[in-house]
Design an enzyme around this catalytic site. Structure first.
Site, PDB file in Angstrom:
ATOM      1  CG  HIS A   5      13.191  22.744  93.299  1.00  0.00           C
ATOM      2  ND1 HIS A   5      13.853  23.938  93.119  1.00  0.00           N
ATOM      3  CD2 HIS A   5      13.753  21.949  92.776  1.00  0.00           C
ATOM      4  CE1 HIS A   5      14.781  23.701  92.403  1.00  0.00           C
ATOM      5  NE2 HIS A   5      14.700  22.406  92.124  1.00  0.00           N
ATOM      6  CG  HIS A  38      20.382  15.904  87.275  1.00  0.00           C
ATOM      7  ND1 HIS A  38      21.474  16.239  87.957  1.00  0.00           N
ATOM      8  CD2 HIS A  38      19.534  16.923  87.692  1.00  0.00           C
ATOM      9  CE1 HIS A  38      21.437  16.934  88.725  1.00  0.00           C
ATOM     10  NE2 HIS A  38      20.268  17.457  88.851  1.00  0.00           N
ATOM     11  CB  SER A  89      24.011   9.447  78.826  1.00  0.00           C
ATOM     12  OG  SER A  89      23.388  10.465  79.110  1.00  0.00           O
ATOM     13  NE  ARG A 106      19.534  16.929  92.113  1.00  0.00           N
ATOM     14  CZ  ARG A 106      20.621  16.439  92.726  1.00  0.00           C
ATOM     15  NH1 ARG A 106      20.603  15.369  93.196  1.00  0.00           N
ATOM     16  NH2 ARG A 106      21.607  17.280  92.640  1.00  0.00           N
TER      17      ARG A 106
END
Length: 320
Positions: free
Chosen positions: A188, A65, A75, A61
């Site tokens: 998921h 992101h 970042s 995840r």
């Protein structure tokens, strides 16, 4: 990049639209600059994830992101004295696994200081973490540079409350297609969420004390047992019964109208995504591992920094 290094990627790169070599990456990028770098990443990642398997979903995840905001430039890892970096945005407050990335980076800095970027570390860690829970392996071309900018205000991630049209727009904006959307949603299968993100969906969907009609009523009843109206913290498996193993079971759940989020359920609202789900159900996920590898390769190339852009951070949480 040498031809022998390109060969394993020929099939995968046919869907990318631009070669890894043109992107400035190379599967053997650190071969001479930091021999054994990937082995170090794998070793440290396995140490952490084998002890706490839920980190596999967390690290996957985090990589996702990172790539969706300013591209795969690390970042997401940056801290800010004013708490206005990407990691301070609401969707990122629940991110976990920063200590794994930091431990890997620390090991690499001892081995070859200032050579391996945090962006590359995160891309490799996500891949190796997934492999610990029997997930697919995918090649990670290397040579990304680290971004110096991380702004909370720029965080615009695909939302768990979004419908199919919005999700497709989110993915198209990053050069990812409808198939990538449904395939990466399959991640998921190892995800964990909480009652807070689905509370209104099961108790007060339209403001009339109802639940989302897109949900299987029996699933709603099961969720209400776990999540009381004022419960916003109890953890929930996104793929009940299969959360510790990376497999195609998620698609079975979605097909039964038991997707935890609107963003899961809405995959049945588009002909292409619905067809893909049904194919995985009918074939016991025969193509999912390869499809996931293909899509993860594409994700890892989103808006990367190479050459003289960015920097190689000494510590992942801070610019040099």
């Amino acid at each position: 990049m040498a031809i022998k290094n390109l060969l394993p990627l020929v099939v995968l790169l046919s869907v990318v639209g631009v070669s890894v070599a043109q992107k400035g990456l190379d599967l053997k990028y650190y071969k001479h600059m930091c021999p054994g770098a990937e082995d170090t990443v794998r070793r440290v990642t396995i140490q952490y994830v084998s002890r706490q398997t839920s980190l596999a979903a967390a690290l996957l995840r985090m990589h996702f992101h990172d790539c969706f905001v300013r591209g795969c430039d690390g970042s997401i890892l940056l801290k800010s004295v004013n708490n206005d970096a990407e990691r301070n945005a609401f969707p990122n407050l629940s991110l976990r696994g920063f200590e794994v990335v930091d431990a890997v980076k620390s090991a690499l800095e001892k081995k070859c200081p200032g050579v391996v970027s945090c962006a590359d570390v995160l891309a490799m860690v996500a891949r190796d973490a997934v492999s610990v829970v029997n997930g697919p392996w995918w090649p990670v071309p290397l040579g990304r540079r680290d971004g110096r900018i991380s702004k909370l205000s720029e965080v615009n991630l695909p939302s768990p409350f979004a419908g199919i049209a919005t999700l497709k727009q989110n993915f198209f904006a990053k050069g990812l297609n409808t198939k990538d959307l449904v395939v990466l949603s399959g991640g998921h299968t190892i995800g964990i969420s909480n009652c807070g993100l689905i509370n209104s969906r099961i108790y007060n969907f339209t403001g009339k004390g109802d639940f989302d009609p897109a949900m299987n009523p029996s699933y709603v009843r099961a969720l209400k047992i776990k999540c009381k109206p004022t419960d916003f913290k109890t953890p929930l498996e996104m793929d009940p019964g299969s959360v510790k193993k990376f497999d195609s079971h998620y698609f079975n759940i979605v097909a039964q109208k038991k997707g935890l989020f609107i963003s899961d359920s809405t995959l049945l609202d588009d002909p292409e995504t619905k067809s893909y789900i049904q194919t995985q159900v009918d074939t016991a996920g025969s193509s999912f591992a390869k499809d996931f590898s293909d899509s993860m390769l594409k994700l890892g190339l989103v808006e990367i920094l190479t050459g003289k852009k960015g920097e190689i951070r000494k510590r992942c949480a801070f610019v040099n």
